[in-house]
Design a protein around this motif. Structure first.
Motif: not given
Length: 254
Positions: A142-148, A151, A221
């Protein structure tokens, strides 16, 4: 890059800085930054072909890869590579130490063996927090999808990469064990995300006593413990558990 055949099969582009080609037997990655780039693949002929085509069209100088964007890269005889940012981490720490008043609080994703050696001689106080690897994988996705936003990968594919040690910040178990094996050090406090969630106040008291200061608690969070059950398939859970058992046995982890 498309003109020379890169990206005809499966292309991922981010502001024109990265091309990826995948087939069943071949993988080729060509990330670039300004006027620097890397050609990475599992087939020497494909790598040589890309470099050759680029040299025909542009003034390109091919050099042995040792460092790229602060990442130091070591290649071993079996073809595997080890990527780390030790020099970059030392530089950042030095910059922060020169500008921040004491006492300073810093966070890092580095394993113990990549921390600046001065930490062990000065005996800086360290707090290491580990978490159920399945929850880590879901959080990372989820971090990768939201940050990039660029991705583009399915959750299952990322989980597959995670338990095969194909992602950054890995391998996970070796990272955790690098701190656990130092449990005897009195300037290292080991904690888990699960115990922090279950008994936050007691953990806050431990941290306060360890640091010798008063802490002000702030929550953020939801960080649900066991949240992976809502997102991992039974197959992924099984693969993660088997991967964990195998690594714990090899690393003699409790």
């Amino acid at each position: 890059m498309v003109a020379i055949g890169i990206g005809n099969i499966d292309i991922l582009s981010y502001d024109g800085t990265e091309w990826i080609e995948r087939t069943l037997s071949n993988a080729l990655y060509v990330p670039k930054f300004v006027d620097d780039g890397i050609v990475i693949g599992n087939n020497e002929e494909s790598i040589d072909s890309v470099i050759s085509h680029l040299q025909k069209k542009f003034e390109v100088k091919a050099m042995k890869l040792g460092c790229f964007l602060g990442m130091e890269i070591k290649k071993f005889g079996d073809g595997s590579i080890f990527v780390h940012q030790s020099a970059y981490a030392r530089k950042v720490l030095q910059m922060q130490c020169n500008t921040l008043p004491s006492p300073r609080l810093m966070k890092s994703h580095l394993p113990a063996y990549l921390l600046p050696k001065e930490i062990w001689t000065v005996r800086t106080k360290l707090i290491h927090i580990s978490r159920d690897v399945k929850d880590v994988a879901v959080s990372f996705y989820h971090y990768a999808c939201n940050r990039y936003p660029f991705y583009k990968v399915s959750a299952h594919d990322l989980f597959h990469s995670f338990y095969n040690d194909y992602i950054v910040f890995g391998p996970y178990h070796q990272h955790v064990q690098s701190y656990r094996q130092l449990h005897h050090l009195d300037h290292l406090l080991l904690m888990t995300y699960e115990e922090l969630s279950e008994n936050t106040l007691a953990c806050a008291k431990r941290v306060s006593e360890f640091l010798g200061c008063t802490l002000h608690i702030q929550f953020c969070r939801k960080g649900k413990v066991g949240g992976y059950r809502d997102e991992l398939s039974e197959e992924d859970v099984k693969n993660f558990d088997e991967w964990t058992r195998r690594n714990k046995k090899e690393l003699a982890m409790e």
